[in-house]
Design a protein around this motif. Sequence first.
Motif, PDB file in Angstrom:
ATOM      1  N   PRO A 113       0.832  -1.209   0.000  1.00  0.00           N
ATOM      2  CA  PRO A 113       0.000   0.000   0.000  1.00  0.00           C
ATOM      3  C   PRO A 113       0.856   1.243   0.000  1.00  0.00           C
ATOM      4  CG  PRO A 113      -0.032  -1.048   2.142  1.00  0.00           C
ATOM      5  CD  PRO A 113       0.676  -1.976   1.235  1.00  0.00           C
ATOM      6  N   ARG A 114       0.344   2.252  -0.677  1.00  0.00           N
ATOM      7  CA  ARG A 114       1.099   3.510  -0.710  1.00  0.00           C
ATOM      8  C   ARG A 114       0.742   4.314   0.529  1.00  0.00           C
ATOM      9  NH1 ARG A 114       1.366   6.933  -5.853  1.00  0.00           N
ATOM     10  NH2 ARG A 114      -0.819   7.274  -5.367  1.00  0.00           N
ATOM     11  N   THR A 115       1.722   4.559   1.350  1.00  0.00           N
ATOM     12  CA  THR A 115       1.483   5.356   2.538  1.00  0.00           C
ATOM     13  C   THR A 115       2.272   6.653   2.428  1.00  0.00           C
ATOM     14  OG1 THR A 115       3.339   4.332   3.647  1.00  0.00           O
ATOM     15  CG2 THR A 115       1.195   3.342   4.000  1.00  0.00           C
ATOM     16  N   THR A 142       6.038   7.085   0.446  1.00  0.00           N
ATOM     17  CA  THR A 142       6.110   8.021  -0.687  1.00  0.00           C
ATOM     18  C   THR A 142       6.707   9.342  -0.238  1.00  0.00           C
ATOM     19  OG1 THR A 142       3.858   8.678  -0.210  1.00  0.00           O
ATOM     20  CG2 THR A 142       4.176   7.065  -1.938  1.00  0.00           C
ATOM     21  N   ARG A 143       7.504   9.274   0.802  1.00  0.00           N
ATOM     22  CA  ARG A 143       8.138  10.464   1.364  1.00  0.00           C
ATOM     23  C   ARG A 143       8.968  11.195   0.316  1.00  0.00           C
ATOM     24  NH1 ARG A 143      12.010  10.120   6.631  1.00  0.00           N
ATOM     25  NH2 ARG A 143      12.786  12.217   6.531  1.00  0.00           N
ATOM     26  N   ARG A 170       6.558  10.095  10.982  1.00  0.00           N
ATOM     27  CA  ARG A 170       6.088  11.371  10.427  1.00  0.00           C
ATOM     28  C   ARG A 170       6.435  12.527  11.342  1.00  0.00           C
ATOM     29  NH1 ARG A 170       0.097   9.634   8.350  1.00  0.00           N
ATOM     30  NH2 ARG A 170       0.715   7.638   7.517  1.00  0.00           N
ATOM     31  N   ASP A 171       7.646  12.533  11.846  1.00  0.00           N
ATOM     32  CA  ASP A 171       8.179  13.610  12.688  1.00  0.00           C
ATOM     33  C   ASP A 171       7.594  13.655  14.091  1.00  0.00           C
ATOM     34  OD1 ASP A 171       9.935  14.383  10.872  1.00  0.00           O
ATOM     35  OD2 ASP A 171       9.026  16.287  10.357  1.00  0.00           O
ATOM     36  N   PHE A 172       6.704  12.738  14.397  1.00  0.00           N
ATOM     37  CA  PHE A 172       6.233  12.649  15.771  1.00  0.00           C
ATOM     38  C   PHE A 172       7.022  11.548  16.461  1.00  0.00           C
ATOM     39  CE2 PHE A 172       2.701  14.701  13.725  1.00  0.00           C
ATOM     40  CZ  PHE A 172       2.315  15.634  14.659  1.00  0.00           C
ATOM     41  N   ILE A 173       7.500  11.842  17.646  1.00  0.00           N
ATOM     42  CA  ILE A 173       8.273  10.851  18.374  1.00  0.00           C
ATOM     43  C   ILE A 173       7.385  10.275  19.467  1.00  0.00           C
ATOM     44  CG2 ILE A 173      10.352  10.456  19.726  1.00  0.00           C
ATOM     45  CD1 ILE A 173      11.484  12.971  18.396  1.00  0.00           C
ATOM     46  N   PHE A 174       7.159   8.977  19.382  1.00  0.00           N
ATOM     47  CA  PHE A 174       6.287   8.311  20.346  1.00  0.00           C
ATOM     48  C   PHE A 174       7.143   7.657  21.412  1.00  0.00           C
ATOM     49  CE2 PHE A 174       4.072   8.492  16.352  1.00  0.00           C
ATOM     50  CZ  PHE A 174       2.828   8.937  16.731  1.00  0.00           C
ATOM     51  N   SER A 179       4.543  20.273   2.002  1.00  0.00           N
ATOM     52  CA  SER A 179       3.893  19.051   1.564  1.00  0.00           C
ATOM     53  C   SER A 179       3.659  18.143   2.755  1.00  0.00           C
ATOM     54  CB  SER A 179       4.794  18.356   0.536  1.00  0.00           C
ATOM     55  OG  SER A 179       4.564  16.986   0.543  1.00  0.00           O
ATOM     56  N   ARG A 180       2.664  17.291   2.624  1.00  0.00           N
ATOM     57  CA  ARG A 180       2.414  16.335   3.703  1.00  0.00           C
ATOM     58  C   ARG A 180       3.478  15.251   3.713  1.00  0.00           C
ATOM     59  NH1 ARG A 180      -2.864  13.612   2.579  1.00  0.00           N
ATOM     60  NH2 ARG A 180      -2.679  12.808   4.670  1.00  0.00           N
ATOM     61  N   ARG A 181       4.185  15.134   2.634  1.00  0.00           N
ATOM     62  CA  ARG A 181       5.139  14.025   2.511  1.00  0.00           C
ATOM     63  C   ARG A 181       6.562  14.480   2.765  1.00  0.00           C
ATOM     64  NH1 ARG A 181       1.945  10.227  -0.019  1.00  0.00           N
ATOM     65  NH2 ARG A 181       0.033  11.197  -0.689  1.00  0.00           N
TER      66      ARG A 181
END
Lengths: 348, 425
Positions: free
Chosen positions: A89-91, A95-96, A271-275, A342-344
């Motif tokens: 699947p393309r996520t 597709t960064r 996605r730049d969030f560190i969990f 961009s979101r990516r």
Amino acid sequence: MGFKRKKDSQDLGSEFDDDEKVKKMKKTVEKEKKEILPSMIKNKEKRSEVHAKLKIQKKLEKRKKIKARDAAEKRALELGEEPLPREIPRTIENTREHDETVCKAFDEELTAWNDADEFSSIYKCERTPKILFTTSRFNSTRGPAFISELCDVFPNSHYYKRGTYDLKKIVEYAKNKDFTSLIVVHTNRREPDALLIIGLPDGPTAHFKLSKLVLRKDIKNHGNPTKHDPELILNNFTTRLGLRVGRLIGSLLPQNPDLLGRRVVTFHNQRDFIFFRHHRYIYESKETKEATGSKKKEAKMIARLQECGPRFTMKLISLQHGTFDTKSGEYEWVHKPDMDTSRRRFFL
Amino acid sequence: MPRTTTVESSGCPPIRALTFDVLGLIKVVEARVDNRLAKMVDRWGEPDSSRCILAASLNDRKSNPLLAIARKCCAIEILNPLNGNVFAEIADAANDGQKPEDDPVVGLHLFKNGGTDGSCTVLTCTTKGNACMRSFTVSNSLKDSTSDCSTISWKVFGAGNILCSKVVTSETHAVFGGKGVEVNIWDLQKCTKIWTAKSPPKNSLGIFTPSWFTSATFLCEDDHRKVVAGTNCHQVRLYDASAQRRPVISIDFRETAIKAVSEDLDGYTIYAGNSSGDLASFDIRTGKMLGSFMGQCSGSIRSIDRHPNFPVIASCGIDSYLRIWDIKSRQLLSAVYLKQSLNSVLFDSNFSGEVEPVTSESNPGGEEQDEGVQIGDEDGASQSKKRKNKATKEGLGKKKVAKENGIAKVKMQKMSKKFGSHQRV
């Protein structure tokens, strides 16, 4: 349209064709109608109706597609063929947007820089991490609870009351007392909302936004951590900036984990969030019955996880060169709104 | 409101830039005539953090150019900027029992009027205010040159830290400034201070801001009296030594400290970069901002350099990008990722952009003229392209009137985009 039809009907020999043409035209008209997006309809009732219809249609199509795929796979298995490989699947992640700062392995300059940066003495085990925790000027309820849990997570950590000291004074104090990092938990409206991690004595200052904080007692079936040195997992810190942040975080924990403790601290970047997660794990031999019906029991090793400690998400706002200094400090990286093209596009 | 559209540009002009970074590497970035994107072409030195380059100065004469760099381990090296060969290495001369790390070099200038027989003069200034002028001869092959080294050293300022120094193009005067040090101008021939600034008065609230200069430059090439300085309290100030001791004009720029200022050749435009990565140009006569350079620059800017021939500037900083900007459109022409945080950037003006830089160096004037013609041609081409673009847009516009619904509009936009992209290709 009518005119065209008349013109066609004059052609006597091709009545059948003519009908088909009309059908085609109708179809094209329908297609054009379909292309009207629900968002273009101004009447709300109509719009929601159309939207719901579209949604149902899509759902059905998807279900059909999955059914067909499963059937094809089953058939292939029965026939002994290789089933078609499943599509990836393309996520957003895969597709960064291309980033040239993504670190490559065995980069000579990178290793040279890592050997020389502010944390190298901790990674070479010349200094043991020692953390000073403090808060913003005002704090209550969730703030201290959060800090006490963080103190459980990071070994060799000390909490000092903030009092009315300037942060620069505290930095000086911590430097003199041989602390290797200083963490300030900032609270707003009784909820921790920012985290400032300062490397000492001259390390960088990272400012994180803190969100989605869940304390230990609010986690179902939580465990209680032991005093062993935890293991550390850093996921997906790929770019130069990410690597630097990862090294800053890695320098908070001792480099030789106590494996007997079976305690893991995870910093997972997505996605730049560190969990942040904190777990205990255990290997267990689980006895499972064989599916074929024979009553032979087989011991199978599985790992079980139990979450303990706080759970939160961080996002990097800025990374500043040197210790905390908002007036004259140089920023290595600041998040600016014009970077969000961009979101990516990701930075860590 | 910033401009959101982009102006068409023909890419980088043929330039050659040298960057100096914290691991002691010198990287050469070139943009050629045939390839309009800047690329890293060469790297000199081995990565070693103790040899971090703090300052650099280039004497880019046509024959026998020289490059001087100051390293953290307090060695000054003289190199050939064409191939990176080290001519001479001067170990620290001014060490009076101090560690070199405690007193790093902040300013370095290689004098251009050195004789052609290989003698050259270097001015260095350290954080603690020890200025030193050394002259020596460079023999082309051997590394020994410190033998006949004559040194003149003086103390610029007793207290405070020097953070910036700059020598005027005519090389008669120098300016120094820093934390707790007001901007002051020195006569280099007599080694005397001729002028010191006075800090601005208290503001309306009675708050006095102590002086903290982070960057300074001379406004004009030959006028040593006009000095532009950037301060830590995000101000760009113009001082005129012939008029008054307080700043003639001071401009506020954003919220973080100014880290680099650079002057334009026209004598009134100033480029300033600050520690959160904003870069802008100012007209210092009126004190108005001409515009800021937008390009997703995220790290502190440490150095700005103006190309002497082409209308481009280069900026670099600790986000490890070298960025090349067009002055007129303030658009990013090229960004090169150089892996290390960069301390300084310099342009080599004698680069023509031909494939063989060594041979073309012999007659750069002629080459450059050719260059100009080519650029003109390209401009013409781009203009004609623009015209075509306009034409197509107009044609489409007429159709637009015929159909007035949303779908058509969307399609139109797509079409025009398509056309645009085709033509750009």
